[in-house]
Design a protein around this motif. Structure first.
Motif, short mmCIF file in Angstrom:
data_model
loop_
_atom_site.label_atom_id
_atom_site.label_comp_id
_atom_site.label_asym_id
_atom_site.label_seq_id
_atom_site.Cartn_x
_atom_site.Cartn_y
_atom_site.Cartn_z
N UNK A 403 0.84 -1.21 0.00
CA UNK A 403 0.00 0.00 0.00
C UNK A 403 0.87 1.26 0.00
N UNK A 404 1.91 1.26 0.85
CA UNK A 404 2.77 2.44 0.98
C UNK A 404 3.51 2.72 -0.33
N UNK A 405 4.09 1.69 -0.92
CA UNK A 405 4.83 1.89 -2.17
C UNK A 405 3.90 2.28 -3.31
N UNK A 411 0.63 8.15 -6.36
CA UNK A 411 0.07 9.38 -5.79
C UNK A 411 -1.39 9.23 -5.41
N UNK A 412 -1.92 8.01 -5.48
CA UNK A 412 -3.30 7.72 -5.09
C UNK A 412 -3.42 6.23 -4.82
N UNK A 413 -4.62 5.81 -4.45
CA UNK A 413 -4.86 4.38 -4.19
C UNK A 413 -5.69 3.75 -5.29
N UNK A 414 -5.67 4.37 -6.47
CA UNK A 414 -6.38 3.78 -7.60
C UNK A 414 -5.47 2.77 -8.31
N UNK A 415 -6.07 1.96 -9.15
CA UNK A 415 -5.34 0.96 -9.95
C UNK A 415 -4.52 0.00 -9.09
N UNK A 420 -2.24 -9.04 -6.18
CA UNK A 420 -1.05 -9.14 -5.34
C UNK A 420 -1.40 -9.51 -3.90
N UNK A 421 -2.61 -9.14 -3.46
CA UNK A 421 -3.02 -9.53 -2.11
C UNK A 421 -3.15 -11.05 -2.03
#
Length: 678
Positions: A403-405, A411-415, A420-421
């Motif tokens: 999430x951090x990378x 620059x957002x949490x889209x896409x 990967x989870x």
């Protein structure tokens, strides 16, 4: 002669380590993907940290995997379906309709003119319907090509007619005719209508593949000398694609010609440096492991196993590189050795893999953090819940790190790539395989884990039950020594489980002649009274040798056998030695000395002290705290003066701590109670 043999053995052991080192370096470099390494590190959304970058060569801008997949999907959605026209079906239908109309006319006594009129209308209707052909069902695609007489004829959507539509056309056209029996003609024609257009899967797929092969994997060219990105400029979407294209072109070109040998040399030097660090660490801080070729081989085997698994994943599908359960490495090494060694080897392995994985900084960061969490959380793996909790925390670290990378790069949490989870969860599930892997390593390398120690500590095991039956006094003595040694080990940070198990089995050799040991004598008859001191001493000393033989027959691990070998070290059987001195002036003390070796670890040293103190404490009369204090000091001091702890990595401070615990435990055992009135 003995020194010469020692030198040969030492050089042989060192030669094996050199061989293991060279083979490991060669295998790791061989495992690496065959490709060069781009000399710049860059990440989307971060500034370009190097000088202005100009195109060193002409190269094409590669389309991304998503772009290519989107084009392929578009072609598949708009593909042309090919159908074959079967002319024989129309002839067959006309023949059947003609026969049925003749029968209909005969049965209804129609005139020749009426019969001919019905036949002409029926044939005209059939020709009209089959002018383009009839599908069994309406086609799913709007792009249809009809193959008729080796000619490809495109069909418009309004030309499509299926079986139900054809029957409706029959009904409509016959209703407008002037035949004598419209219903009869309609039923006859409709009952014979069949599809004559059939889907040609082979031709359709061939045409599709031909269209897919026309897809261009590039979009534009970059000329040599063109400015790609300036220093400090943020790597954005377009620049990121160009840089990736340059990276792929650079790495593919780099691995050709004489460059191959330089790249191999570079990889070899870097891997060799990393493995040298491991040898230096073992030599400096884990010398007992460094001297043991079996343990060194085990460590290198685990490194090679993780490198092989990761490089295979990189070669096949680098997107799933986090599916390799790298945290098994520190788990296994911590279980067999210690946390510091486990973390050190894990970090070195991650550094080696950083040469070949994509986004090496991100990979190294996540794997080192996960390794630290593994070392901090994984303890007492023989408790199943602990492993599950540790694996859950490792998986959570991977997810949080991703999430951090992702936030930094995009620059957002889209896409977010949700797949990967699933990869992280798979990593956690595979990490649970550490338990059966530890068992296999025990059998393969002759090591021992906490799980095996827990099984061996069961006093209902076959061997301990046998000891309890044949030598109950010795069994009780072993239990007392185990309690003392375990408490002392906990105090100084030694392996408490190992020393407890060693204490339980250290005297199993007494089963051979139990009555010759005072703790097993239930009467006043002592068999030593009828034997000379030298023979009595031999019987006492032999319980060590016999214990080793019994342990080997029962497949006890070598680390447990070490406690049997060392629990008396090279001390004297003092009682019978003194009795022999009463009989003769000069006595060879070697006849009354245990064969050794002396203790060579904290755990074996603790057992020697605990065993001697517990056995001698039976002779105490009216013990007080002062008596116990002097008693423990005297016994341990005698062992130190006999140089029994020279090879053990135990400090004077730790010996003082062990003595303190032994005094406390003996005080608790011999504490006085208030006498109750009768």
């Amino acid at each position: 002669m003995g020194k010469a043999l020692d030198n040969v053995y030492k050089h042989q052991s060192l030669a094996y380590k050199y061989f293991l080192y060279l083979v490991s370096v060669a295998l790791i470099v061989f495992f690496f993907p065959k490709g060069g390494k781009f000399k710049y590190e860059f990440q989307k959304g971060k500034p370009w940290q190097y000088e202005n970058l100009y195109a060193p060569i002409d190269f094409s801008i590669q389309k991304s995997t998503d772009e290519i997949a989107q084009e392929q999907l578009s072609i598949r959605n708009t593909k042309t379906d090919y159908y074959n026209f079967d002319a024989s079906i129309v002839s067959s239908i006309k023949s059947n309709v003609q026969k049925e109309l003749e029968q209909l006319a005969t049965s209804n006594a129609y005139s020749a003119r009426q019969q001919r009129n019905m036949l002409n209308v029926g044939m005209a209707v059939i020709d009209s319907i089959y002018a383009k052909g009839v599908f069994e069902n309406s086609p799913g695609s709007n792009s249809i090509v009809l193959v008729r007489n080796n000619e490809a004829i495109p069909m418009a959507p309004n030309d499509f007619i299926d079986l139900e539509g054809a029957k409706r056309q029959v009904s409509l056209q016959i209703s407008r005719s002037n035949v004598v029996d419209k219903a009869g003609l309609e039923n006859t024609v409709q009952s014979n209508i069949k599809p004559n257009l059939f889907y040609d899967e082979t031709l359709t797929e061939s045409a599709l593949q031909q269209e897919l092969s026309k897809i261009s994997y590039t979009r534009g060219e970059v000329s040599e000398g063109r400015l790609i990105i300036a220093k400090g400029e943020v790597v954005e979407a377009e620049n990121f694609k160009i840089l990736n294209s340059l990276k792929e072109e650079y790495e593919s070109e780099l691995w050709q010609g004489n460059n191959y040998y330089y790249i191999m040399l570079g990889y070899t030097i870097l891997v060799a440096l990393v493995l040298i660090m491991l040898f230096l660490f073992l030599k400096r801080y884990r010398n007992e492991i460094f001297k043991n070729n079996n343990k060194v081989t085990f460590i290198f085997f685990n490194i090679l196993l993780m490198v092989l698994a990761t490089t295979l994943m990189v070669k096949n599908n680098e997107s799933y590189v986090y599916g390799v359960p790298l945290c098994i490495l520190p788990l296994v090494l911590k279980n067999f050795f210690d946390a510091r060694l486990g973390l050190f080897v894990h970090v070195l392995t991650v550094l080696i893999l950083g040469f070949v994985v994509p986004n090496s900084f991100e990979y190294i960061f996540l794997q080192i953090i996960a390794g630290i969490v593994t070392i901090l959380t994984a303890s007492e793996l023989y408790k199943r819940a602990n492993l599950f909790i540790s694996v859950g925390q490792i998986t959570l670290i991977y997810i949080i790190g991703y999430f951090a990378f992702h936030a930094i790069h995009e620059g957002n949490l889209e896409n977010i790539e949700w797949i990967l989870f699933g990869v992280f969860v798979l990593n956690g599930l595979l990490t649970l395989f550490a338990q059966p892997l530890i068992y296999m390593f025990e059998k393969l390398f002759g090591l021992i884990s906490d799980v095996s120690l827990l099984e061996l500590s069961d006093t209902n095991s076959k061997l301990l039950k046998k000891l309890s039956d044949k030598a109950p006094g010795t069994f009780h003595h072993s239990l007392q020594v185990a309690n003392l040694a375990e408490a002392a080990a906990n105090e100084i940070g030694a392996n408490a489980m190992l020393v407890r198990v060693g204490a339980l089995y250290h005297d199993i050799g007494k089963m051979e002649k139990p009555t010759f040991f005072t703790e097993n004598q239930v009467t006043n008859v002592n068999p030593h009274d009828d034997l000379p001191p030298r023979e009595s001493a031999k019987i006492i000393i032999d319980h060590v040798i016999q214990g080793i033989e019994i342990a080997r027959k029962n497949n006890l691990p070598d680390r447990i056998i070490d406690f049997i070998r060392t629990h008396h070290g090279t001390t004297l059987v003092y009682y019978f030695y003194k009795k022999q001195q009463e009989l003769e002036a000069e006595v060879d003390d070697n006849d009354f000395r245990y064969p050794g070796p002396i203790p060579f670890s904290k755990e074996t040293a603790i057992l020697m002290m605990s065993d001697a103190v517990e056995a001698a404490s039976k002779s105490l009369k009216n013990p007080t705290f002062l008596v116990i204090d002097e008693f423990v000091e005297k016994i341990v001091k005698g062992q130190m003066q006999a140089n029994q702890f020279l090879n053990a990595n135990i400090t004077l401070k730790e010996i003082e701590m062990v003595k303190k615990i032994l005094k406390q435990k003996l005080t608790n055992i011999y504490h006085l109670r208030v006498e109750y009135p009768e």
